[in-house]
Design a protein around this motif. Structure first.
Motif, PDB file in Angstrom:
ATOM      1  N   ASP A 120       0.838  -1.189   0.000  1.00  0.00           N
ATOM      2  CA  ASP A 120       0.000   0.000   0.000  1.00  0.00           C
ATOM      3  C   ASP A 120       0.878   1.246   0.000  1.00  0.00           C
ATOM      4  N   TYR A 121       0.626   2.167  -0.977  1.00  0.00           N
ATOM      5  CA  TYR A 121       1.506   3.325  -1.168  1.00  0.00           C
ATOM      6  C   TYR A 121       1.450   4.283   0.018  1.00  0.00           C
ATOM      7  N   ASP A 122       0.270   4.461   0.577  1.00  0.00           N
ATOM      8  CA  ASP A 122       0.146   5.369   1.719  1.00  0.00           C
ATOM      9  C   ASP A 122       0.939   4.883   2.908  1.00  0.00           C
ATOM     10  N   SER A 123       0.905   3.555   3.141  1.00  0.00           N
ATOM     11  CA  SER A 123       1.661   3.006   4.268  1.00  0.00           C
ATOM     12  C   SER A 123       3.158   3.134   4.042  1.00  0.00           C
ATOM     13  N   LEU A 124       3.587   2.874   2.788  1.00  0.00           N
ATOM     14  CA  LEU A 124       5.009   2.995   2.475  1.00  0.00           C
ATOM     15  C   LEU A 124       5.474   4.444   2.603  1.00  0.00           C
ATOM     16  N   LEU A 125       4.651   5.385   2.148  1.00  0.00           N
ATOM     17  CA  LEU A 125       5.010   6.794   2.256  1.00  0.00           C
ATOM     18  C   LEU A 125       5.084   7.238   3.711  1.00  0.00           C
ATOM     19  N   SER A 126       4.186   6.725   4.505  1.00  0.00           N
ATOM     20  CA  SER A 126       4.209   7.079   5.922  1.00  0.00           C
ATOM     21  C   SER A 126       5.473   6.553   6.589  1.00  0.00           C
ATOM     22  N   TYR A 127       5.865   5.345   6.236  1.00  0.00           N
ATOM     23  CA  TYR A 127       7.068   4.761   6.806  1.00  0.00           C
ATOM     24  C   TYR A 127       8.310   5.564   6.428  1.00  0.00           C
ATOM     25  N   LEU A 128       8.428   5.922   5.123  1.00  0.00           N
ATOM     26  CA  LEU A 128       9.605   6.678   4.671  1.00  0.00           C
ATOM     27  C   LEU A 128       9.596   8.090   5.244  1.00  0.00           C
ATOM     28  N   THR A 129       8.402   8.670   5.439  1.00  0.00           N
ATOM     29  CA  THR A 129       8.318  10.015   6.017  1.00  0.00           C
ATOM     30  C   THR A 129       8.777  10.021   7.472  1.00  0.00           C
ATOM     31  N   LEU A 130       8.392   8.973   8.224  1.00  0.00           N
ATOM     32  CA  LEU A 130       8.821   8.887   9.620  1.00  0.00           C
ATOM     33  C   LEU A 130      10.332   8.724   9.733  1.00  0.00           C
ATOM     34  N   LYS A 131      10.907   8.032   8.731  1.00  0.00           N
ATOM     35  CA  LYS A 131      12.341   7.735   8.810  1.00  0.00           C
ATOM     36  C   LYS A 131      13.203   8.867   8.268  1.00  0.00           C
ATOM     37  N   TYR A 132      12.778   9.507   7.146  1.00  0.00           N
ATOM     38  CA  TYR A 132      13.649  10.486   6.482  1.00  0.00           C
ATOM     39  C   TYR A 132      13.101  11.913   6.520  1.00  0.00           C
ATOM     40  N   GLY A 133      11.824  12.067   6.828  1.00  0.00           N
ATOM     41  CA  GLY A 133      11.243  13.393   6.835  1.00  0.00           C
ATOM     42  C   GLY A 133      10.296  13.595   5.667  1.00  0.00           C
ATOM     43  N   SER A 134       9.809  14.842   5.490  1.00  0.00           N
ATOM     44  CA  SER A 134       8.852  15.144   4.420  1.00  0.00           C
ATOM     45  C   SER A 134       9.500  14.988   3.048  1.00  0.00           C
ATOM     46  N   PRO A 135       8.816  14.330   2.095  1.00  0.00           N
ATOM     47  CA  PRO A 135       9.407  14.133   0.757  1.00  0.00           C
ATOM     48  C   PRO A 135       9.563  15.435  -0.024  1.00  0.00           C
ATOM     49  N   GLY A 136       8.873  16.517   0.380  1.00  0.00           N
ATOM     50  CA  GLY A 136       9.025  17.786  -0.317  1.00  0.00           C
ATOM     51  C   GLY A 136      10.264  18.550   0.071  1.00  0.00           C
ATOM     52  N   GLU A 137      10.996  18.087   1.093  1.00  0.00           N
ATOM     53  CA  GLU A 137      12.219  18.745   1.514  1.00  0.00           C
ATOM     54  C   GLU A 137      13.427  18.107   0.844  1.00  0.00           C
ATOM     55  N   ARG A 138      14.353  18.949   0.446  1.00  0.00           N
ATOM     56  CA  ARG A 138      15.525  18.469  -0.297  1.00  0.00           C
ATOM     57  C   ARG A 138      16.392  17.552   0.559  1.00  0.00           C
ATOM     58  N   GLU A 139      16.582  17.920   1.813  1.00  0.00           N
ATOM     59  CA  GLU A 139      17.433  17.115   2.690  1.00  0.00           C
ATOM     60  C   GLU A 139      16.842  15.732   2.901  1.00  0.00           C
ATOM     61  N   SER A 140      15.510  15.639   2.986  1.00  0.00           N
ATOM     62  CA  SER A 140      14.869  14.331   3.178  1.00  0.00           C
ATOM     63  C   SER A 140      15.118  13.432   1.975  1.00  0.00           C
ATOM     64  N   CYS A 141      14.961  13.985   0.761  1.00  0.00           N
ATOM     65  CA  CYS A 141      15.207  13.190  -0.449  1.00  0.00           C
ATOM     66  C   CYS A 141      16.668  12.773  -0.545  1.00  0.00           C
ATOM     67  N   LEU A 142      17.578  13.655  -0.165  1.00  0.00           N
ATOM     68  CA  LEU A 142      19.002  13.308  -0.228  1.00  0.00           C
ATOM     69  C   LEU A 142      19.336  12.206   0.776  1.00  0.00           C
ATOM     70  N   ARG A 143      18.744  12.248   2.001  1.00  0.00           N
ATOM     71  CA  ARG A 143      18.989  11.179   2.978  1.00  0.00           C
ATOM     72  C   ARG A 143      18.431   9.854   2.475  1.00  0.00           C
ATOM     73  N   TRP A 144      17.247   9.907   1.878  1.00  0.00           N
ATOM     74  CA  TRP A 144      16.674   8.667   1.323  1.00  0.00           C
ATOM     75  C   TRP A 144      17.561   8.095   0.219  1.00  0.00           C
ATOM     76  N   PHE A 145      18.057   8.966  -0.657  1.00  0.00           N
ATOM     77  CA  PHE A 145      18.916   8.494  -1.747  1.00  0.00           C
ATOM     78  C   PHE A 145      20.230   7.946  -1.208  1.00  0.00           C
ATOM     79  N   ARG A 146      20.804   8.622  -0.220  1.00  0.00           N
ATOM     80  CA  ARG A 146      22.093   8.175   0.318  1.00  0.00           C
ATOM     81  C   ARG A 146      21.985   6.829   1.036  1.00  0.00           C
ATOM     82  N   ASP A 147      20.882   6.605   1.761  1.00  0.00           N
ATOM     83  CA  ASP A 147      20.752   5.377   2.544  1.00  0.00           C
ATOM     84  C   ASP A 147      20.297   4.189   1.711  1.00  0.00           C
ATOM     85  N   THR A 148      19.457   4.447   0.685  1.00  0.00           N
ATOM     86  CA  THR A 148      18.836   3.305  -0.009  1.00  0.00           C
ATOM     87  C   THR A 148      19.278   3.143  -1.465  1.00  0.00           C
ATOM     88  N   GLN A 149      19.598   4.257  -2.171  1.00  0.00           N
ATOM     89  CA  GLN A 149      19.834   4.161  -3.612  1.00  0.00           C
ATOM     90  C   GLN A 149      21.280   4.372  -4.029  1.00  0.00           C
TER      91      GLN A 149
END
Length: 487
Positions: free
Chosen positions: A407-436
């Motif tokens: 479920d996309y909403d559940s996955l988004l909630s999980y990633l938001t709790l871990k890395y922060g809001s997806p609209g913030e640049r730092e959150s996207c960079l942390r997600w990319f650094r840790d997973t991609q």
């Protein structure tokens, strides 16, 4: 001038016959016996009349004394001049009065001190040399000089102006534009052949055409002739331009040409013949250009095709890599299901295909499953799906990574709790650094198509300078993921 150039170049040419207007010019301009000079002399005499002026002209030029002048027996005030275009009779009534028609000293002085620059220039000009005198020079002139200047007749002014014009023409290379009237009625689409032919004869165009036809109207220097027609000769044994010109003329079978000291003298019909011979070389040059440009275009097309195939393979590899990452993410979430109690992953029908599809929301799940959340408030819990008894057996063994839908909403909630809001640049960079990062970075460098966390406008600017088919991949600005931009 034609014969003078022939003699200076040392070529043999027939003597050209043409109408010489020198005697006609002397009839008007000669001093002291000329029509304008005699008119000035009569204008200074107090008892002179128009009749005495004509009688003086008849005395000096009449009775076949001058070929361009004849006496008019029917009118004592008229005389006839033989112009180039024909005979013209002049009536001398009013000649002396008009020739004495000079401006008074007060009027001339007023114009000299005018505020308009053009008027001051006109009345300060010296018709003898065409120059202008300064105010300082005018102040030092004597009274006699000023008086002589004011008494200058109309004929004298015309003669001086004409002499200035002739001097300027002799010192330059003028080009004359002769305008012809098609008819005397000033009507459109009406051409009077006799009237136009008379104008051509009067302005000397027919005489000029005849002279150019009899002489050598085309004159080119040696270097210019070789540069223009050098391809017509196959003999390149000499480096002298004169010898090259002779080889070209002999190999093209031209006649009635002559070589001077510095120029090639040709008849009016020779350039047309030479241009016809040059046309085959021009056509060959166009054919070579067309073939070469086609070769360049085909070579460029092959290069673009190779780039397209390479880019296509890179895109396919990237898509495969994204699918692998998706599979790994699904397996990771499946493993987290044991550590984070909550909803289980819903079962997927194997007939839906092997390629992952967008996840279904809770409201669109099948009726055979119900949703429950046993997690504590404010804490994220994975969705758990309770499956019917008919599908419970070996469910964990039949669920593969490509068959799992999260479920996309559940996955988004999980990633938001871990890395922060997806609209913030730092959150996207942390997600990319840790997973991609480990998957995108190969041997310490990123692929050429990956441009990291750039904005949409920056991506459009980069693609605007590229050819069609180019693409780039960047980190999304509004969600955890990647975006593919192409042109």
């Amino acid at each position: 001038m034609e014969m003078a150039e022939y003699e200076s170049e040392g070529i043999m040419a027939e003597t050209l016959t043409f109408t010489d207007n020198q005697s006609f010019l002397e009839l008007f301009m000669a001093k002291p016996v000329g029509i304008l000079s005699l008119l000035d002399d009569e204008s200074r005499l107090p008892k002179a009349t128009d009749q005495t002026f004509v009688e003086k002209l008849n005395y000096h030029f009449g009775s076949n004394k001058h070929e361009c002048y004849s006496i008019n027996r029917n009118n004592k005030y008229s005389f006839t001049i033989h112009h180039y275009a024909g005979k013209v009779s002049y009536c001398a009534l009013g000649f002396l009065e008009k020739n004495r028609d000079t401006l008074s000293d007060s009027v001339v002085d007023m114009f000299k001190h005018s505020r308009d620059d053009l008027i001051r220039l006109l009345f300060h000009g010296n018709p003898s040399d065409g120059t202008t005198n300064s105010n300082k020079g005018l102040q030092h002139r004597t009274a006699a000089e000023k008086d002589a200047r004011n008494r200058l007749t109309v004929g004298a002014q015309y003669r001086n102006s004409l002499q200035i014009l002739m001097d300027r023409m002799c010192a330059s290379h003028p080009v004359f534009m002769r305008c012809l009237k098609p008819n005397q009625q000033k009507q459109a689409h009406l051409f009077d052949d006799a009237f136009v032919r008379a104008q051509l004869r009067y302005c000397g165009m027919l005489e000029t055409t005849r002279i150019r036809k009899e002489g050598y109207s085309v004159r080119l220097s040696f270097d210019e002739f070789v540069q223009k027609y050098g391809l017509l000769s196959k003999n390149h044994s000499s480096d002298l331009s004169s010898i090259k010109c002779r080889h070209i003329l002999e190999e093209t079978n031209l006649t009635n040409w002559q070589l001077g000291k510095t120029k090639v003298f040709l008849k009016y019909y020779h350039p047309e013949h030479l241009e016809k011979l040059m046309n085959k070389y021009r056509q060959a040059a166009l054919l070579i250009q067309r073939r070469f440009r086609g070769h360049i275009a085909r070579k460029q097309f092959k290069k673009l095709k190779t780039i397209f195939i390479t880019s296509k393979n890179e895109v396919n590899q990237f898509c495969t890599h994204i699918e692998n990452l998706n599979s790994q993410l699904v397996r990771t979430l499946t493993q987290l299901n044991d550590k984070l109690p909550g909803k289980t992953v819903p079962a997927i029908n194997p007939e839906d295909g092997l390629r992952p599809r967008p996840p279904a929301r809770e409201s669109s799940l099948n009726s055979s499953s119900h949703v429950s959340n046993t997690g504590t408030p404010g804490k994220y819990s994975l969705p758990t799906t309770k499956v019917s008894s008919s599908t419970t057996t070996n469910s964990t063994n039949t669920l593969t990574s490509n068959q799992l839908m999260v479920d996309y909403d559940s996955l988004l909630s999980y990633l938001t709790l871990k890395y922060g809001s997806p609209g913030e640049r730092e959150s996207c960079l942390r997600w990319f650094r840790d997973t991609q990062y480990p998957y995108v970075c190969q041997k310490g460098t990123f692929p050429s198509w990956f441009h990291g966390n750039i904005t949409r406008h920056r991506g459009e600017e980069l693609l605007a300078k590229q050819s069609i088919g180019c693409f780039l991949v960047r980190i999304s600005e509004s969600r955890f993921g990647f975006l593919l931009s192409f042109r």
